[in-house]
Motif scaffolding. Structure first.
Motif, PDB file in Angstrom:
ATOM      1  N   SER A 133      -1.237   0.870  -8.929  1.00 16.52           N
ATOM      2  CA  SER A 133      -1.242   1.582  -7.652  1.00 16.52           C
ATOM      3  C   SER A 133      -0.594   0.782  -6.534  1.00 16.52           C
ATOM      4  O   SER A 133       0.025   1.356  -5.633  1.00 16.52           O
ATOM      5  N   PHE A 134      -0.724  -0.552  -6.579  1.00 14.61           N
ATOM      6  CA  PHE A 134      -0.260  -1.382  -5.473  1.00 14.61           C
ATOM      7  C   PHE A 134       0.979  -2.218  -5.799  1.00 14.61           C
ATOM      8  O   PHE A 134       1.554  -2.815  -4.893  1.00 14.61           O
TER       9      PHE A 134
ATOM     10  N   TYR B 281       0.253  10.187  -0.907  1.00 13.09           N
ATOM     11  CA  TYR B 281      -0.237  10.494  -2.252  1.00 13.09           C
ATOM     12  C   TYR B 281       0.916  10.668  -3.228  1.00 13.09           C
ATOM     13  O   TYR B 281       0.835  10.228  -4.381  1.00 13.09           O
TER      14      TYR B 281
ATOM     15  N   SER C 232       4.670  -2.712  -6.185  1.00 16.24           N
ATOM     16  CA  SER C 232       5.863  -1.986  -5.761  1.00 16.24           C
ATOM     17  C   SER C 232       6.902  -1.994  -6.873  1.00 16.24           C
ATOM     18  O   SER C 232       7.259  -3.072  -7.377  1.00 16.24           O
TER      19      SER C 232
ATOM     20  N   LYS D  95       3.850   9.242  -3.071  1.00 16.74           N
ATOM     21  CA  LYS D  95       4.389   7.915  -3.371  1.00 16.74           C
ATOM     22  C   LYS D  95       3.482   7.183  -4.361  1.00 16.74           C
ATOM     23  O   LYS D  95       3.961   6.514  -5.279  1.00 16.74           O
ATOM     24  N   TRP D  96       2.182   7.303  -4.166  1.00 16.08           N
ATOM     25  CA  TRP D  96       1.235   6.646  -5.079  1.00 16.08           C
ATOM     26  C   TRP D  96       1.331   7.236  -6.482  1.00 16.08           C
ATOM     27  O   TRP D  96       1.327   6.509  -7.475  1.00 16.08           O
ATOM     28  N   ASN D  97       1.441   8.557  -6.580  1.00 22.17           N
ATOM     29  CA  ASN D  97       1.529   9.226  -7.873  1.00 22.17           C
ATOM     30  C   ASN D  97       2.782   8.791  -8.625  1.00 22.17           C
ATOM     31  O   ASN D  97       2.745   8.507  -9.827  1.00 22.17           O
TER      32      ASN D  97
ATOM     33  N   PHE E 178       0.849  -1.191   0.000  1.00 20.90           N
ATOM     34  CA  PHE E 178       0.000   0.000   0.000  1.00 20.90           C
ATOM     35  C   PHE E 178       0.886   1.243   0.000  1.00 20.90           C
ATOM     36  O   PHE E 178       1.808   1.338   0.808  1.00 20.90           O
ATOM     37  N   PRO E 179       0.658   2.193  -0.907  1.00 20.19           N
ATOM     38  CA  PRO E 179       1.496   3.414  -0.934  1.00 20.19           C
ATOM     39  C   PRO E 179       1.351   4.210   0.358  1.00 20.19           C
ATOM     40  O   PRO E 179       0.265   4.331   0.916  1.00 20.19           O
ATOM     41  N   ARG E 180       2.454   4.774   0.835  1.00 22.89           N
ATOM     42  CA  ARG E 180       2.468   5.467   2.111  1.00 22.89           C
ATOM     43  C   ARG E 180       1.853   6.863   2.037  1.00 22.89           C
ATOM     44  O   ARG E 180       1.366   7.373   3.038  1.00 22.89           O
TER      45      ARG E 180
ATOM     46  N   ARG F 142       4.546   5.991  -8.077  1.00 19.22           N
ATOM     47  CA  ARG F 142       4.450   4.562  -8.368  1.00 19.22           C
ATOM     48  C   ARG F 142       3.546   4.307  -9.566  1.00 19.22           C
ATOM     49  O   ARG F 142       3.848   3.463 -10.415  1.00 19.22           O
ATOM     50  N   LEU F 143       2.434   5.028  -9.631  1.00 19.64           N
ATOM     51  CA  LEU F 143       1.476   4.839 -10.726  1.00 19.64           C
ATOM     52  C   LEU F 143       2.126   5.133 -12.077  1.00 19.64           C
ATOM     53  O   LEU F 143       2.006   4.346 -13.026  1.00 19.64           O
TER      54      LEU F 143
END
Length: 209
Positions: free
Chosen positions: A182-183, A40, A185, A42-44, A36-38, A46-47
Motif C-alpha cells: 500500500s505504501f 483510493y 511507491s 491510486k492505492w488500488n 501515502f497514496p493520494r 499501487r496495491l
C-alpha cells in the motif's frame, strides 16, 4: 498497463501463470521509498502493481514469518513446508519446473519409472490442442498433489496443535504484505516490468494462433 482497470480475478490469473523462478527484488529496492497514496484509485492501482512486481518477496516473507513461529515444533515446520508447496503448486511455472526436476532426478536411477512419470499427450486438432492445456506433476494431475499435500499438512497442523499460531503468523504475514504494497511507491523498474510481461502475454497468445 493501467492497474486500476485490472480486476482481482485478472491479478490472480496473472500470478498463477507468471514465472516464479525469478529471484526476489533486492532489499535496498524493496525498502527504498514509501509514500501515502493520494486517493483510493491510486492505492488500488499501487496495491495490484506491487503485489505483482514484488510477488516473490512477499511469498518469501510470509514463509519466513511462518517458519519463525514454529522453530520449536518440528511437525509444524514440516506442515509449513507442505502448505508452502501446496500453494506453490497452484502456479503453472513452479509446478512444471518441480515436475521436470523430480523426473530428471528419478531418470538417473530408474529410466523406466521416469518414463511413467511423463504426462499424457493432449490430442491436437488442426494444429491446436483440443482442450486447454492441463498441468501435470510427475505424470499426475496437479490437483492430486495439491489435495494430498493439503490433507497431510492439515493433519500435521492438528497433531502439532499449531492452528492458533499459524493463524497469527499468517495474519501478520498478510498484514505486512498489505502495508508494504500500500505504501511502497512503484518505481520505473516496476512499470517497465509490467510492460514487458504484458508484451510477453500478447506474444504468447499470438504464437498460439
Amino acid at each position: 498497463m493501467d492497474w486500476g482497470t485490472v480486476t482481482t480475478e485478472d491479478l490472480i490469473e496473472a500470478l498463477r501463470e507468471v514465472e516464479w523462478s525469478s529471484p526476489p527484488r533486492p532489499l535496498t529496492e524493496f525498502f527504498s521509498r514509501f509514500t501515502f497514496p493520494r486517493s483510493y484509485s491510486k492505492w488500488n492501482s499501487r496495491l495490484k502493481c506491487n503485489l505483482y512486481y514484488y510477488r516473490t518477496n512477499y511469498f518469501i516473507m510470509i514463509v519466513v514469518i511462518l517458519a519463525l513461529g514454529f522453530l520449536r515444533r518440528p511437525l509444524a515446520s514440516v506442515a509449513v513446508l507442505l502448505t508452502t508447496l501446496s500453494i506453490a503448486f497452484l502456479n503453472d511455472s513452479f509446478a512444471g519446473t518441480f515436475s521436470e526436476k523430480v523426473t530428471r532426478t528419478v531418470r538417473q536411477f530408474s529410466p523406466h519409472l521416469a518414463a511413467k512419470m511423463r504426462p499424457a499427450l493432449t490430442p491436437v486438432i488442426r494444429g491446436r490442442p483440443s482442450t486447454k492445456r492441463a498441468i501435470f506433476i510427475c505424470g499426475r494431475p496437479r490437483w492430486v498433489f495439491v489435495f494430498v499435500f493439503s490433507i497431510v499438512s492439515f493433519f500435521l497442523w492438528f497433531v502439532s496443535c499449531g492452528f492458533l499460531t499459524v493463524l497469527w503468523a499468517f495474519g501478520i504475514g498478510l498484514l505486512a504484505t498489505l502495508v508494504h504494497a500500500s505504501f511502497r511507491s512503484p518505481n520505473l523498474k516496476a512499470r517497465l516490468n509490467t510492460f514487458r510481461e504484458e508484451f510477453r502475454s500478447v506474444w504468447r497468445n499470438y504464437s498460439e494462433l
